[in-house]
Design a protein around this motif. Structure first.
Motif, PDB file in Angstrom:
ATOM      1  N   ALA A 108      47.965  60.467   4.003  1.00  0.00           N
ATOM      2  CA  ALA A 108      48.469  61.649   4.573  1.00  0.00           C
ATOM      3  C   ALA A 108      47.219  62.043   6.067  1.00  0.00           C
ATOM      4  CB  ALA A 108      48.921  62.772   3.650  1.00  0.00           C
ATOM      5  N   ILE A 109      46.230  62.515   5.459  1.00  0.00           N
ATOM      6  CA  ILE A 109      45.164  62.886   6.343  1.00  0.00           C
ATOM      7  C   ILE A 109      45.777  61.462   8.414  1.00  0.00           C
ATOM      8  CG2 ILE A 109      43.015  63.491   7.610  1.00  0.00           C
ATOM      9  CD1 ILE A 109      42.747  64.457   4.564  1.00  0.00           C
ATOM     10  N   LEU A 110      45.368  60.786   7.830  1.00  0.00           N
ATOM     11  CA  LEU A 110      46.382  59.183   8.904  1.00  0.00           C
ATOM     12  C   LEU A 110      46.641  59.623   9.736  1.00  0.00           C
ATOM     13  CD1 LEU A 110      44.163  56.560   7.646  1.00  0.00           C
ATOM     14  CD2 LEU A 110      43.115  57.504   9.425  1.00  0.00           C
ATOM     15  N   GLU A 111      48.519  60.123   8.506  1.00  0.00           N
ATOM     16  CA  GLU A 111      50.059  59.730   9.277  1.00  0.00           C
ATOM     17  C   GLU A 111      49.351  61.121  10.301  1.00  0.00           C
ATOM     18  OE1 GLU A 111      52.496  60.335   6.433  1.00  0.00           O
ATOM     19  OE2 GLU A 111      52.309  58.052   5.130  1.00  0.00           O
ATOM     20  N   ASP A 112      48.563  62.400  10.068  1.00  0.00           N
ATOM     21  CA  ASP A 112      49.128  63.938  10.806  1.00  0.00           C
ATOM     22  C   ASP A 112      47.849  62.988  11.380  1.00  0.00           C
ATOM     23  OD1 ASP A 112      50.239  65.433   9.084  1.00  0.00           O
ATOM     24  OD2 ASP A 112      48.717  65.912   7.517  1.00  0.00           O
ATOM     25  N   ILE A 113      46.990  62.424  11.544  1.00  0.00           N
ATOM     26  CA  ILE A 113      45.973  62.307  13.107  1.00  0.00           C
ATOM     27  C   ILE A 113      47.139  61.049  13.896  1.00  0.00           C
ATOM     28  CG2 ILE A 113      44.001  61.195  13.608  1.00  0.00           C
ATOM     29  CD1 ILE A 113      43.104  62.069  11.508  1.00  0.00           C
ATOM     30  N   LEU A 114      47.571  60.612  13.604  1.00  0.00           N
ATOM     31  CA  LEU A 114      48.483  59.911  14.166  1.00  0.00           C
ATOM     32  C   LEU A 114      49.245  60.443  14.570  1.00  0.00           C
ATOM     33  CD1 LEU A 114      48.512  56.275  11.893  1.00  0.00           C
ATOM     34  CD2 LEU A 114      46.868  56.633  14.207  1.00  0.00           C
ATOM     35  N   LEU A 125      54.032  54.928  17.522  1.00  0.00           N
ATOM     36  CA  LEU A 125      53.571  55.097  16.061  1.00  0.00           C
ATOM     37  C   LEU A 125      55.204  54.636  15.290  1.00  0.00           C
ATOM     38  CD1 LEU A 125      51.987  55.956  14.079  1.00  0.00           C
ATOM     39  CD2 LEU A 125      52.386  58.562  14.509  1.00  0.00           C
ATOM     40  N   THR A 126      54.939  53.385  14.659  1.00  0.00           N
ATOM     41  CA  THR A 126      55.284  53.022  13.598  1.00  0.00           C
ATOM     42  C   THR A 126      54.558  53.484  12.134  1.00  0.00           C
ATOM     43  OG1 THR A 126      56.409  51.412  14.783  1.00  0.00           O
ATOM     44  CG2 THR A 126      56.192  51.741  12.342  1.00  0.00           C
ATOM     45  N   ILE A 127      55.064  54.214  11.238  1.00  0.00           N
ATOM     46  CA  ILE A 127      54.245  54.949   9.967  1.00  0.00           C
ATOM     47  C   ILE A 127      55.405  53.672   8.636  1.00  0.00           C
ATOM     48  CG2 ILE A 127      53.678  56.308   8.114  1.00  0.00           C
ATOM     49  CD1 ILE A 127      53.022  58.075  10.695  1.00  0.00           C
ATOM     50  N   LEU A 128      54.469  53.076   7.916  1.00  0.00           N
ATOM     51  CA  LEU A 128      55.160  51.853   7.031  1.00  0.00           C
ATOM     52  C   LEU A 128      54.530  52.716   5.250  1.00  0.00           C
ATOM     53  CD1 LEU A 128      54.991  48.712   8.618  1.00  0.00           C
ATOM     54  CD2 LEU A 128      56.403  50.232   8.261  1.00  0.00           C
ATOM     55  N   ARG A 129      55.318  53.312   4.773  1.00  0.00           N
ATOM     56  CA  ARG A 129      54.632  53.677   3.422  1.00  0.00           C
ATOM     57  C   ARG A 129      55.141  52.741   2.413  1.00  0.00           C
ATOM     58  NH1 ARG A 129      57.334  59.879   4.719  1.00  0.00           N
ATOM     59  NH2 ARG A 129      55.145  61.040   5.895  1.00  0.00           N
TER      60      ARG A 129
END
Length: 271
Positions: A108-114, A125-129
């Protein structure tokens, strides 16, 4: 063959990525790797090897430096379903982000940074959960290789809670998705769940694995397998969004994936 830069990816994924792409790997991203970034090459990374919160901040610093200098333009981040708060139904991308363990908090922290970097420097940016990918090269203590290894040796599977429900999907489906994303080059910020969307309890997984392989294993409750941190009772993806927006869904059934993985395990053991 498409070229990608990869970092902090689980080691068992590397052979699959190397087979599908021309890869440049910097497994533990440091400031010294700054010259590896190229604005024309997609950066694919996860959070493997980030053992402390200071490690997460260090990676954020490197990515900000790369973005500031124009060396970083496109990112695909392998995040985790652990960013979600617990619930008893399938997770949607719109669900609250409220992690209950270190894995989820780190993701979650890395997602916020990105997301910050993407907005600040106009990055794609593509976030794959990811839920529970599996396949050849994955080893114990992950549940599927553990079960299949024990079947291959007629051993005993030690399980903490066999009624936990998970969402398993085969590695080739993840590689297909990554190929699609690199070809499609989506713009802006996208967040997608990646899984099969099919709930499978650990007990039913063991039964299915025995049916597929024709082998057997004993199952033993082991209290030491219960995690100290919060462990989700139910972790299944709602993949409606990715199917609608990308046209992606898994092609490999659990039965076929188990058979393919078991073949690899037998070959690795020399059987």
């Amino acid at each position: 063959m498409k070229e990608i830069l990869i970092s902090n990816i689980e080691k068992w994924l590397l052979p699959h990525l190397e087979r599908a792409f021309a890869t440049n790997s910097v497994q533990a991203l440091k400031h010294s790797h700054f010259s590896s970034f190229d604005p024309d090459i997609t950066f694919v990374f996860g959070f493997e090897s980030l053992r402390e919160f200071t490690d997460v901040g260090s990676v954020g610093d490197v990515l900000q430096l790369a973005a500031q200098s124009g060396r970083l333009k496109s990112i695909i981040f392998f995040s985790s379903y652990g960013v979600y708060g617990p619930k008893k139904s399938s997770f949607k991308e719109s669900d609250i982000v409220c992690p209950k363990n270190f894995v989820g908090t780190r993701a979650a922290i890395l997602e916020d940074i990105l997301v910050y970097l993407s907005n600040r420097y106009s990055l794609d940016l593509t976030i794959l959960r990811l839920f529970n990918p599996y396949g050849p090269y994955q080893l114990s203590p992950s549940v599927i290789p553990t079960v299949l290894e024990k079947i291959a040796t007629a051993g005993t599977v030690n399980i903490g809670d066999s009624e936990k429900v998970r969402d398993f999907f085969y590695i080739s489906d993840l590689i297909d998705l990554l190929t699609l994303l690199i070809d499609k080059k989506p713009k802006g910020i996208d967040i997608w769940n990646v899984g099969s969307g099919i709930p499978v309890s650990i007990s039913s997984l063991i039964t299915k694995a025995q049916e597929v392989t024709g082998g057997e294993c004993d199952v033993l409750f082991d209290a030491t397998k219960l995690r100290e941190e919060y462990d989700y009772d139910y972790a299944v993806a709602d993949i409606t969004k990715i199917k609608k927006e990308l046209g992606w869904e898994p092609k490999i059934s659990l039965e076929e994936g188990l058979a393919l993985t078991y073949q690899w395990i037998l070959g690795r053991s020399g059987k």
